[in-house]
Write a protein that holds these residues in place. Structure first.
Motif, PDB file in Angstrom:
ATOM      1  N   LEU A 184      22.022  40.845  49.835  1.00 48.40           N
ATOM      2  CA  LEU A 184      21.414  40.656  48.712  1.00 48.40           C
ATOM      3  C   LEU A 184      22.374  39.261  47.980  1.00 48.40           C
ATOM      4  CD1 LEU A 184      20.045  43.733  47.514  1.00 48.40           C
ATOM      5  CD2 LEU A 184      19.228  41.467  48.754  1.00 48.40           C
ATOM      6  N   PHE A 185      23.640  39.556  48.283  1.00 47.40           N
ATOM      7  CA  PHE A 185      24.730  39.062  47.647  1.00 47.40           C
ATOM      8  C   PHE A 185      24.615  37.577  48.320  1.00 47.40           C
ATOM      9  CE2 PHE A 185      28.808  36.644  47.534  1.00 47.40           C
ATOM     10  CZ  PHE A 185      29.420  36.478  46.922  1.00 47.40           C
ATOM     11  N   ILE A 186      24.218  37.577  49.503  1.00 48.60           N
ATOM     12  CA  ILE A 186      24.461  35.987  50.546  1.00 48.60           C
ATOM     13  C   ILE A 186      23.185  35.368  49.709  1.00 48.60           C
ATOM     14  CG2 ILE A 186      23.311  34.542  52.076  1.00 48.60           C
ATOM     15  CD1 ILE A 186      25.141  36.887  53.669  1.00 48.60           C
ATOM     16  N   ARG A 187      22.090  36.237  49.386  1.00 51.25           N
ATOM     17  CA  ARG A 187      20.794  35.335  48.246  1.00 51.25           C
ATOM     18  C   ARG A 187      20.472  35.082  47.256  1.00 51.25           C
ATOM     19  NH1 ARG A 187      15.726  39.662  49.229  1.00 51.25           N
ATOM     20  NH2 ARG A 187      14.976  37.892  47.580  1.00 51.25           N
ATOM     21  N   LEU A 188      21.547  35.442  46.500  1.00 48.72           N
ATOM     22  CA  LEU A 188      22.460  35.358  45.166  1.00 48.72           C
ATOM     23  C   LEU A 188      22.893  33.592  44.956  1.00 48.72           C
ATOM     24  CD1 LEU A 188      22.362  36.015  41.932  1.00 48.72           C
ATOM     25  CD2 LEU A 188      24.744  36.804  42.997  1.00 48.72           C
ATOM     26  N   CYS A 189      23.663  33.898  46.242  1.00 51.14           N
ATOM     27  CA  CYS A 189      24.746  32.843  46.589  1.00 51.14           C
ATOM     28  C   CYS A 189      24.393  31.903  46.593  1.00 51.14           C
ATOM     29  CB  CYS A 189      25.840  33.296  47.502  1.00 51.14           C
ATOM     30  SG  CYS A 189      27.135  34.316  46.739  1.00 51.14           S
ATOM     31  N   GLY A 190      22.839  31.452  47.578  1.00 53.33           N
ATOM     32  CA  GLY A 190      21.826  30.441  47.882  1.00 53.33           C
ATOM     33  C   GLY A 190      22.900  29.931  49.398  1.00 53.33           C
ATOM     34  N   PHE A 191      23.524  30.505  50.253  1.00 56.82           N
ATOM     35  CA  PHE A 191      24.095  30.084  50.523  1.00 56.82           C
ATOM     36  C   PHE A 191      23.921  29.746  52.279  1.00 56.82           C
ATOM     37  CE2 PHE A 191      27.025  30.789  54.732  1.00 56.82           C
ATOM     38  CZ  PHE A 191      28.184  29.971  54.513  1.00 56.82           C
ATOM     39  N   THR A 192      23.928  28.982  52.830  1.00 61.26           N
ATOM     40  CA  THR A 192      23.353  27.952  54.153  1.00 61.26           C
ATOM     41  C   THR A 192      23.863  27.208  55.332  1.00 61.26           C
ATOM     42  OG1 THR A 192      20.788  27.814  55.505  1.00 61.26           O
ATOM     43  CG2 THR A 192      22.308  26.812  52.736  1.00 61.26           C
ATOM     44  N   ASN A 193      23.174  27.119  56.038  1.00 57.22           N
ATOM     45  CA  ASN A 193      23.956  25.972  56.539  1.00 57.22           C
ATOM     46  C   ASN A 193      25.404  26.324  57.313  1.00 57.22           C
ATOM     47  OD1 ASN A 193      23.781  23.423  58.501  1.00 57.22           O
ATOM     48  ND2 ASN A 193      24.893  22.195  57.233  1.00 57.22           N
ATOM     49  N   GLN A 194      25.328  27.604  57.393  1.00 55.07           N
ATOM     50  CA  GLN A 194      27.214  27.223  58.022  1.00 55.07           C
ATOM     51  C   GLN A 194      27.568  26.779  59.582  1.00 55.07           C
ATOM     52  OE1 GLN A 194      26.164  31.699  58.997  1.00 55.07           O
ATOM     53  NE2 GLN A 194      26.989  31.516  60.935  1.00 55.07           N
ATOM     54  N   VAL A 195      29.295  26.452  59.105  1.00 53.80           N
ATOM     55  CA  VAL A 195      29.673  26.071  60.026  1.00 53.80           C
ATOM     56  C   VAL A 195      29.971  26.700  61.552  1.00 53.80           C
ATOM     57  CG1 VAL A 195      31.888  24.621  60.736  1.00 53.80           C
ATOM     58  CG2 VAL A 195      30.959  24.074  58.738  1.00 53.80           C
ATOM     59  N   ASP A 196      30.001  26.525  62.683  1.00 53.23           N
ATOM     60  CA  ASP A 196      29.838  26.568  64.227  1.00 53.23           C
ATOM     61  C   ASP A 196      31.256  27.072  64.083  1.00 53.23           C
ATOM     62  OD1 ASP A 196      29.791  27.981  66.272  1.00 53.23           O
ATOM     63  OD2 ASP A 196      28.427  26.745  66.858  1.00 53.23           O
ATOM     64  N   VAL A 197      32.308  28.397  63.747  1.00 51.29           N
ATOM     65  CA  VAL A 197      33.684  28.123  63.668  1.00 51.29           C
ATOM     66  C   VAL A 197      34.134  28.661  65.112  1.00 51.29           C
ATOM     67  CG1 VAL A 197      35.328  29.709  62.823  1.00 51.29           C
ATOM     68  CG2 VAL A 197      33.368  29.393  61.688  1.00 51.29           C
ATOM     69  N   GLU A 198      32.993  28.989  66.126  1.00 54.02           N
ATOM     70  CA  GLU A 198      33.586  28.978  66.818  1.00 54.02           C
ATOM     71  C   GLU A 198      33.145  27.959  67.757  1.00 54.02           C
ATOM     72  OE1 GLU A 198      34.681  31.415  70.960  1.00 54.02           O
ATOM     73  OE2 GLU A 198      33.771  32.330  68.399  1.00 54.02           O
ATOM     74  N   LYS A 199      32.320  26.750  67.530  1.00 52.22           N
ATOM     75  CA  LYS A 199      32.626  25.605  68.357  1.00 52.22           C
ATOM     76  C   LYS A 199      33.720  25.024  67.936  1.00 52.22           C
ATOM     77  CE  LYS A 199      29.917  21.210  69.593  1.00 52.22           C
ATOM     78  NZ  LYS A 199      28.302  20.582  69.055  1.00 52.22           N
ATOM     79  N   GLU A 200      34.147  24.705  66.657  1.00 49.45           N
ATOM     80  CA  GLU A 200      35.197  24.205  65.429  1.00 49.45           C
ATOM     81  C   GLU A 200      36.361  24.530  66.403  1.00 49.45           C
ATOM     82  OE1 GLU A 200      35.191  23.048  61.821  1.00 49.45           O
ATOM     83  OE2 GLU A 200      32.782  22.358  61.794  1.00 49.45           O
ATOM     84  N   THR A 201      36.671  26.354  66.727  1.00 50.44           N
ATOM     85  CA  THR A 201      37.702  26.853  67.142  1.00 50.44           C
ATOM     86  C   THR A 201      38.486  25.917  68.298  1.00 50.44           C
ATOM     87  OG1 THR A 201      37.616  28.401  66.243  1.00 50.44           O
ATOM     88  CG2 THR A 201      39.030  28.880  68.134  1.00 50.44           C
ATOM     89  N   MET A 202      36.742  25.783  69.483  1.00 52.82           N
ATOM     90  CA  MET A 202      36.954  25.203  70.432  1.00 52.82           C
ATOM     91  C   MET A 202      37.504  23.779  70.752  1.00 52.82           C
ATOM     92  SD  MET A 202      37.014  28.290  72.872  1.00 52.82           S
ATOM     93  CE  MET A 202      37.512  26.998  74.273  1.00 52.82           C
ATOM     94  N   THR A 203      36.681  23.322  70.462  1.00 51.29           N
ATOM     95  CA  THR A 203      36.866  21.565  70.146  1.00 51.29           C
ATOM     96  C   THR A 203      38.388  21.606  69.205  1.00 51.29           C
ATOM     97  OG1 THR A 203      34.806  21.117  69.462  1.00 51.29           O
ATOM     98  CG2 THR A 203      36.753  19.584  68.252  1.00 51.29           C
ATOM     99  N   PHE A 204      38.953  22.083  68.153  1.00 53.37           N
ATOM    100  CA  PHE A 204      40.651  22.249  68.159  1.00 53.37           C
ATOM    101  C   PHE A 204      41.771  22.017  69.162  1.00 53.37           C
ATOM    102  CE2 PHE A 204      44.411  24.464  66.034  1.00 53.37           C
ATOM    103  CZ  PHE A 204      44.911  23.426  65.715  1.00 53.37           C
ATOM    104  N   LEU A 205      41.680  23.128  69.628  1.00 57.79           N
ATOM    105  CA  LEU A 205      41.976  23.591  71.111  1.00 57.79           C
ATOM    106  C   LEU A 205      42.108  23.232  71.891  1.00 57.79           C
ATOM    107  CD1 LEU A 205      40.903  28.215  71.332  1.00 57.79           C
ATOM    108  CD2 LEU A 205      43.062  26.879  70.692  1.00 57.79           C
ATOM    109  N   ASP A 206      40.522  22.224  72.237  1.00 53.49           N
ATOM    110  CA  ASP A 206      41.027  21.246  73.221  1.00 53.49           C
ATOM    111  C   ASP A 206      41.615  19.962  73.222  1.00 53.49           C
ATOM    112  OD1 ASP A 206      38.905  23.375  75.140  1.00 53.49           O
ATOM    113  OD2 ASP A 206      37.421  22.047  74.444  1.00 53.49           O
ATOM    114  N   ALA A 207      41.339  20.090  71.757  1.00 57.83           N
ATOM    115  CA  ALA A 207      42.009  18.622  71.327  1.00 57.83           C
ATOM    116  C   ALA A 207      43.899  18.481  71.490  1.00 57.83           C
ATOM    117  CB  ALA A 207      41.355  18.053  70.416  1.00 57.83           C
ATOM    118  N   VAL A 208      44.170  19.271  71.112  1.00 55.34           N
ATOM    119  CA  VAL A 208      45.252  20.099  70.862  1.00 55.34           C
ATOM    120  C   VAL A 208      46.242  20.501  71.996  1.00 55.34           C
ATOM    121  CG1 VAL A 208      46.750  21.576  70.007  1.00 55.34           C
ATOM    122  CG2 VAL A 208      45.611  21.501  68.576  1.00 55.34           C
TER     123      VAL A 208
END
Length: 339
Positions: A184-208
């Protein structure tokens, strides 16, 4: 003072199927003092939370009107009191239909900082405490928890409303076990389109990792360590990793080198911003694993110096054992010999 406006409301639903209860406090302008200290502690908890989600406001204003109300407030089309009246009213409506019990203090804070304006929407929890009353009789009471924060939203107001509005202007804390109240809190906020943290973590690790391997062998470990330190510092501040800033941190003499390398060798977003999970980024500097009754963890710098891996035999040889471990092994073997 950093806080421009603040208001709280206690919301509870103890009998699902019955109307929820909501008691709002007065809207406060530049409250200072204890309110600043409380908000500072909540921000510490917010920044330290692992597993945060990143996204934006839903475009469905009819279903999620909070963003429209907040925008009207920022454009001075309505007061902070009016904004929070609407917000608290909607939260009560959501709790009216809840099938699970819920209680917490909903707090909206508008904060002005040196580098921009931010808003926080938080659910403050309570702890049970014991005290002696005026007659020295033991009494139970509830106090605000200063160690738990499981539902919270941070809104980067400048990123959201600026000319070059960011698609990821929201940061959400949604702890496990929050159940229907969390939804209900998320509905109240209207939060959507979350970032794929797992994918961005792998991108960061691979680049470094690729950048470290392209460097001189004796500097590869330094590159990994500096990248991890930068990521850890950003996490402590509650901020994502900007590739341009990281590039300058890795090589001050050639501040664009890593940024250019990453853009050519990794799937870096056009924004140049990544949201890696700092816990997994630790793989840059530590090698760890467990299973079969064994648990190992050591600095990656020790590979081929004090730790040697034989791929053919799938065997690990460790030299220069830590003193405490060596003493434990000696005592254990002496005890076995005496049996």
């Amino acid at each position: 003072m950093a806080i421009k406006h603040l208001r709280t409301a206690f919301a509870s639903q103890y009998q699902p199927g019955q109307p929820a209860r909501l008691q709002a406090g007065d809207p406060l302008q530049e409250p200072g003092g204890d309110y600043e200290m409380l908000h500072k502690q909540m921000k510490r908890l917010f920044n330290s939370k692992p597993g945060k989600k990143y996204g934006r406001f839903s475009e469905d204003i009819g279903e999620h009107p909070f963003s429209a109300w907040l925008k009207d407030y920022m454009e001075e089309k309505q007061s902070f009191a009016s904004l929070t009246d609407r917000l608290f009213g909607q939260f009560k409506e959501l709790l009216d239909s809840a099938q699970e019990e819920f209680s917490g203090h909903l707090m909206l804070v508008h904060e002005a900082l040196a580098d921009g304006e931010v808003a926080y929407l938080l659910v403050l929890e309570s702890d049970s405490a014991m005290r002696f009353d005026s007659n020295q009789a033991l009494d139970a009471t509830d106090v605000l928890s200063l160690s738990r924060l499981n539902l919270a939203l941070r809104i980067e107001l400048d990123d959201w409303l600026g000319d070059n509005g960011s698609d990821n202007h929201l940061t959400l804390v949604h702890g496990r076990g929050t159940g229907e109240g969390g939804d209900l809190f998320i509905r109240l906020c209207g939060f959507t389109n979350q970032v794929d943290v797992e994918k961005e973590t792998m991108t960061f690790l691979d680049a470094v990792e690729a950048f470290a391997k392209s460097a001189e062998p004796e500097k590869a470990g330094e590159v990994r360590a500096k990248a991890y330190e930068f990521c850890k510092e950003q996490h402590a501040l509650g901020e994502p990793v900007e590739i341009g800033a990281l590039s300058g941190y890795l090589d001050e003499s050639q501040p664009e080198r890593f940024r250019e390398f990453a853009s050519q060798n990794a799937e870096v977003p056009e924004s140049g911003v990544l949201h890696p999970d700092h816990r997994k980024v630790k793989k840059l500097v530590r090698i760890a694993g467990s299973g079969g009754g064994m648990s190992l963890s050591f600095s990656s710098d020790l590979v081929n110096q004090a730790v040697y891996y034989d791929r053919d035999r799938d065997a690990l040889t460790i030299t220069r054992l830590p003193k405490a471990l060596r003493e434990q092994l000696q005592r254990y073997l002496e005890g076995r010999d005496g049996e």
